[in-house]
Write a protein that holds these residues in place. Structure first.
Motif, mmCIF file in Angstrom:
data_model
loop_
_atom_site.group_PDB
_atom_site.id
_atom_site.type_symbol
_atom_site.label_atom_id
_atom_site.label_comp_id
_atom_site.label_asym_id
_atom_site.label_seq_id
_atom_site.Cartn_x
_atom_site.Cartn_y
_atom_site.Cartn_z
ATOM 1 N N ALA A 270 0.807 -1.220 0.000
ATOM 2 C CA ALA A 270 0.000 0.000 0.000
ATOM 3 C C ALA A 270 0.842 1.273 0.000
ATOM 4 C CB ALA A 270 -0.926 0.003 1.215
ATOM 5 N N THR A 271 2.059 1.212 0.545
ATOM 6 C CA THR A 271 2.831 2.447 0.736
ATOM 7 C C THR A 271 4.071 2.545 -0.129
ATOM 8 O OG1 THR A 271 4.141 1.516 2.566
ATOM 9 C CG2 THR A 271 2.037 2.560 3.135
ATOM 10 N N THR A 272 4.389 1.508 -0.926
ATOM 11 C CA THR A 272 5.578 1.554 -1.773
ATOM 12 C C THR A 272 5.244 1.021 -3.164
ATOM 13 O OG1 THR A 272 6.506 -0.676 -1.422
ATOM 14 C CG2 THR A 272 6.908 0.947 0.315
ATOM 15 N N LEU A 273 6.216 1.079 -4.063
ATOM 16 C CA LEU A 273 6.035 0.549 -5.408
ATOM 17 C C LEU A 273 6.169 -0.970 -5.468
ATOM 18 C CD1 LEU A 273 8.129 3.150 -7.456
ATOM 19 C CD2 LEU A 273 5.636 2.953 -7.366
ATOM 20 N N THR A 274 6.529 -1.585 -4.366
ATOM 21 C CA THR A 274 6.835 -3.013 -4.341
ATOM 22 C C THR A 274 5.559 -3.858 -4.328
ATOM 23 O OG1 THR A 274 8.813 -2.463 -3.067
ATOM 24 C CG2 THR A 274 8.154 -4.781 -3.124
ATOM 25 N N ASP A 275 5.521 -4.871 -5.187
ATOM 26 C CA ASP A 275 4.396 -5.809 -5.232
ATOM 27 C C ASP A 275 4.804 -7.143 -4.625
ATOM 28 O OD1 ASP A 275 2.523 -4.148 -6.449
ATOM 29 O OD2 ASP A 275 3.198 -4.659 -8.465
ATOM 30 N N VAL A 276 3.806 -7.899 -4.192
ATOM 31 C CA VAL A 276 4.022 -9.230 -3.632
ATOM 32 C C VAL A 276 3.191 -10.238 -4.416
ATOM 33 C CG1 VAL A 276 3.733 -10.709 -1.602
ATOM 34 C CG2 VAL A 276 4.547 -8.348 -1.320
ATOM 35 N N TRP A 277 3.804 -11.369 -4.714
ATOM 36 C CA TRP A 277 3.116 -12.497 -5.334
ATOM 37 C C TRP A 277 3.104 -13.673 -4.368
ATOM 38 C CZ3 TRP A 277 4.726 -13.527 -11.125
ATOM 39 C CH2 TRP A 277 4.362 -12.420 -11.911
ATOM 40 N N LEU B 254 14.249 -5.362 -0.066
ATOM 41 C CA LEU B 254 13.718 -5.049 -1.396
ATOM 42 C C LEU B 254 12.590 -4.031 -1.347
ATOM 43 C CD1 LEU B 254 15.420 -7.576 -1.903
ATOM 44 C CD2 LEU B 254 13.590 -8.470 -3.337
ATOM 45 N N ILE B 255 12.123 -3.722 -0.145
ATOM 46 C CA ILE B 255 10.998 -2.799 -0.005
ATOM 47 C C ILE B 255 11.344 -1.440 -0.602
ATOM 48 C CG2 ILE B 255 9.565 -1.538 1.654
ATOM 49 C CD1 ILE B 255 9.792 -3.930 3.536
ATOM 50 N N GLY B 256 10.413 -0.908 -1.358
ATOM 51 C CA GLY B 256 10.586 0.412 -1.947
ATOM 52 C C GLY B 256 10.954 0.386 -3.411
ATOM 53 N N GLY B 257 11.468 -0.730 -3.885
ATOM 54 C CA GLY B 257 11.806 -0.826 -5.297
ATOM 55 C C GLY B 257 10.580 -1.094 -6.149
ATOM 56 N N ASP B 258 10.649 -0.697 -7.413
ATOM 57 C CA ASP B 258 9.580 -1.020 -8.358
ATOM 58 C C ASP B 258 9.809 -2.451 -8.831
ATOM 59 O OD1 ASP B 258 7.526 -1.069 -10.148
ATOM 60 O OD2 ASP B 258 8.392 0.401 -11.533
ATOM 61 N N VAL B 259 9.609 -3.379 -7.901
ATOM 62 C CA VAL B 259 9.950 -4.789 -8.095
ATOM 63 C C VAL B 259 8.829 -5.648 -7.531
ATOM 64 C CG1 VAL B 259 12.416 -4.268 -7.941
ATOM 65 C CG2 VAL B 259 11.182 -4.987 -5.882
ATOM 66 N N ILE B 260 8.981 -6.938 -7.730
ATOM 67 C CA ILE B 260 8.042 -7.928 -7.212
ATOM 68 C C ILE B 260 8.811 -8.876 -6.300
ATOM 69 C CG2 ILE B 260 6.422 -9.772 -7.831
ATOM 70 C CD1 ILE B 260 6.370 -8.443 -10.680
ATOM 71 N N ILE B 261 8.158 -9.304 -5.228
ATOM 72 C CA ILE B 261 8.712 -10.345 -4.361
ATOM 73 C C ILE B 261 7.700 -11.476 -4.317
ATOM 74 C CG2 ILE B 261 9.760 -10.881 -2.141
ATOM 75 C CD1 ILE B 261 9.759 -7.846 -1.568
ATOM 76 N N THR B 262 8.117 -12.693 -4.647
ATOM 77 C CA THR B 262 7.208 -13.831 -4.566
ATOM 78 C C THR B 262 7.564 -14.660 -3.344
ATOM 79 O OG1 THR B 262 6.263 -15.721 -5.766
ATOM 80 C CG2 THR B 262 8.595 -15.283 -6.127
ATOM 81 N N ASP C 161 7.696 -8.058 13.598
ATOM 82 C CA ASP C 161 7.785 -6.633 13.938
ATOM 83 C C ASP C 161 8.863 -5.940 13.105
ATOM 84 O OD1 ASP C 161 10.051 -7.722 15.028
ATOM 85 O OD2 ASP C 161 9.665 -7.064 17.092
ATOM 86 N N VAL C 162 9.197 -6.525 11.942
ATOM 87 C CA VAL C 162 10.158 -5.883 11.040
ATOM 88 C C VAL C 162 9.549 -4.587 10.508
ATOM 89 C CG1 VAL C 162 11.435 -6.109 8.869
ATOM 90 C CG2 VAL C 162 11.188 -8.085 10.386
ATOM 91 N N GLU C 163 10.298 -3.508 10.592
ATOM 92 C CA GLU C 163 9.791 -2.210 10.154
ATOM 93 C C GLU C 163 9.644 -2.175 8.635
ATOM 94 O OE1 GLU C 163 10.926 2.564 10.348
ATOM 95 O OE2 GLU C 163 12.323 1.051 11.128
ATOM 96 N N VAL C 164 8.496 -1.719 8.194
ATOM 97 C CA VAL C 164 8.249 -1.575 6.759
ATOM 98 C C VAL C 164 8.701 -0.177 6.345
ATOM 99 C CG1 VAL C 164 6.504 -1.511 4.934
ATOM 100 C CG2 VAL C 164 6.323 -3.192 6.781
ATOM 101 N N ARG C 165 9.848 -0.111 5.706
ATOM 102 C CA ARG C 165 10.367 1.161 5.199
ATOM 103 C C ARG C 165 11.244 0.876 3.986
ATOM 104 N NH1 ARG C 165 15.696 1.655 6.734
ATOM 105 N NH2 ARG C 165 16.366 0.413 8.532
ATOM 106 N N PRO C 166 11.356 1.815 3.058
ATOM 107 C CA PRO C 166 12.146 1.578 1.848
ATOM 108 C C PRO C 166 13.625 1.337 2.159
ATOM 109 C CG PRO C 166 10.664 3.426 1.531
ATOM 110 C CD PRO C 166 10.618 3.090 3.000
ATOM 111 N N ARG C 167 14.155 0.257 1.578
ATOM 112 C CA ARG C 167 15.571 -0.070 1.752
ATOM 113 C C ARG C 167 16.251 -0.430 0.421
ATOM 114 N NH1 ARG C 167 12.896 -2.773 5.883
ATOM 115 N NH2 ARG C 167 13.480 -2.270 8.042
ATOM 116 N N MET C 168 15.461 -0.499 -0.661
ATOM 117 C CA MET C 168 16.037 -0.954 -1.923
ATOM 118 C C MET C 168 17.251 -0.129 -2.336
ATOM 119 S SD MET C 168 16.288 -2.881 -4.537
ATOM 120 C CE MET C 168 14.829 -3.899 -4.589
ATOM 121 N N ASP C 169 17.206 1.171 -2.110
ATOM 122 C CA ASP C 169 18.296 2.029 -2.551
ATOM 123 C C ASP C 169 19.482 2.041 -1.592
ATOM 124 O OD1 ASP C 169 16.868 2.694 -4.794
ATOM 125 O OD2 ASP C 169 16.034 4.533 -3.947
#
Length: 375
Positions: free
Chosen positions: A26-33, A277-285, A298-306
């Motif tokens: 919902a908050t990043t460009l990252t998709d999940v499969w 990988l969070i934050g990248g315009d990528v997919i994680i399956t 309790d892993v923090e959801v924040r962009p780390r791809m860069d």
């Protein structure tokens, strides 16, 4: 960005904002499969916003094991309808049926995003990894089964060539059996050539959604096996970053080369394969078990791809593992070397083994063992 809103099991529905994976989507460009074509597992994944699913020979065999009675009965029913069908014919009929049970759940996301999301992957026969014509023909057949099918071809020397022609013919490609930047780039460039050929012929490409998989965990698996085999002593904190480093380098190469296929991270072994990988315009399956673990974490959801992998980690991996260097440097492997790269050889062997297991399951259903008393 859109999220899937297909049929879900109400008992497992999670409000999107209340789960780490839901917040990732919902908050990043990252998709999940969902890394399975199992309908119950896909329903759970869709409930928090997942927008794709995948299958391979191992996954198909596992789905069978989860519902053995159902699939045994289906083999017998299809066999009765098609009395001349071989074991192989029936196995692929089951693969298609499994896939076509799952694909409709992803249609809402597919239609909402014009094909960018909402696809179900079907993998070509792993024994065809050296056969251009047969691999291509099977891929085209799969693509015709449903509008939102994406076809997995292996990043072998032949498979990469198939990807260009398949893309040109309108097949959406998902490169698999891919563990190195060189394989990912070769696959991405092959797809790009196919897209450009379509454009030159005035054919549409805006409704296509190709992806290029990097099997992060399987690269790490090989380095760990090599360390045990050869007695390599390295920084124990370095190996979990090996697949992450390959993936981040792949993303950077795709961006610099203007490749339109989206990188997809696969073979999850720990949370770095998601969190980094969070934050990248990528997919994680992800397999369903890992989805549930991450959603309970309790892993923090924040962009780390860069954020780059630490230089000290990369230096340790380079010094101890020549195969990490081969995987990390974009031109360290030639296409002729893809098939023999140890992670490729290990995975091809595993996929072919699972395929043979599926054939045995079909035979056992079609010709029940008379030595065993059946209910």
């Amino acid at each position: 960005m859109g999220t899937a809103t297909g049929t879900t099991s109400r008992s497992t529905t999670l409000p999107l904002a209340d789960s780490p994976l839901g917040r990732t989507i919902a908050t990043t460009l990252t998709d999940v499969w969902n890394d399975s074509c199992s309908v119950p597992e896909l329903e759970y994944a869709i409930s928090y916003g997942a927008v794709g699913a995948t299958a391979n020979p191992t996954i198909v065999a596992d789905v069978w094991k989860a519902e053995p009675g159902y699939w045994r009965d289906r083999v017998q029913a299809i066999g009765a309808e098609r009395p001349d069908a071989t074991e192989i014919d029936l196995a692929w009929a089951i693969v298609e049926e499994m896939s076509l049970r799952a694909a409709p759940l992803l249609r809402p996301a597919f239609e909402a995003t014009g094909g960018r999301q909402g696809r179900l992957s079907m993998q070509t026969d792993p024994t065809l990894f050296r056969s251009f014509d047969r691999m291509l023909a099977q891929g085209e057949h799969f693509a015709g089964l449903a509008p939102n099918i994406i076809v997995k071809f292996p990043a072998t020397s032949v498979g990469v060539r198939v990807m260009e022609e398949a893309t040109y013919r309108g097949v959406n490609v998902n490169a698999t059996v891919s563990f190195s930047v060189a394989q990912a780039v070769a696959a991405g460039e092959a797809v790009e050539r196919g897209l450009r050929r379509r454009e030159a012929d005035g054919q549409r490409v805006d409704d296509m959604g190709p992806v290029i998989t990097v099997m992060m965990g399987r690269l790490e698996d090989w380095l760990r096996a090599q360390a045990e085999r050869d007695g390599i002593i390295s920084d124990p904190s370095a190996l979990p970053w090996s697949g992450v480093a390959i993936f981040k380098r792949t993303v950077a190469e795709f961006e610099s080369r203007g490749l339109r296929a989206r990188p997809l991270g696969a073979a999850i072994r720990h949370h770095l394969h998601w969190s980094e990988l969070i934050g990248g315009d990528v997919i994680i399956t992800m397999p369903s078990a890992w989805q549930r673990r991450f959603n309970a974490s309790d892993v923090e959801v924040r962009p780390r791809m860069d954020q780059p992998v630490a230089a000290g980690i990369l230096d340790d991996l380079r010094r101890h593992f020549p195969d990490f260097v081969r995987a990390y440097e974009p031109d360290a492997l030639t296409p002729d070397e893809f098939d023999d790269f140890p992670p490729s050889a290990r995975t091809l062997r595993a996929f072919i083994g699972s395929y043979h297991e599926l054939l045995h399951q079909v035979t056992d259903a079609l010709i029940p063992n008379p030595d065993v008393k059946h209910a």
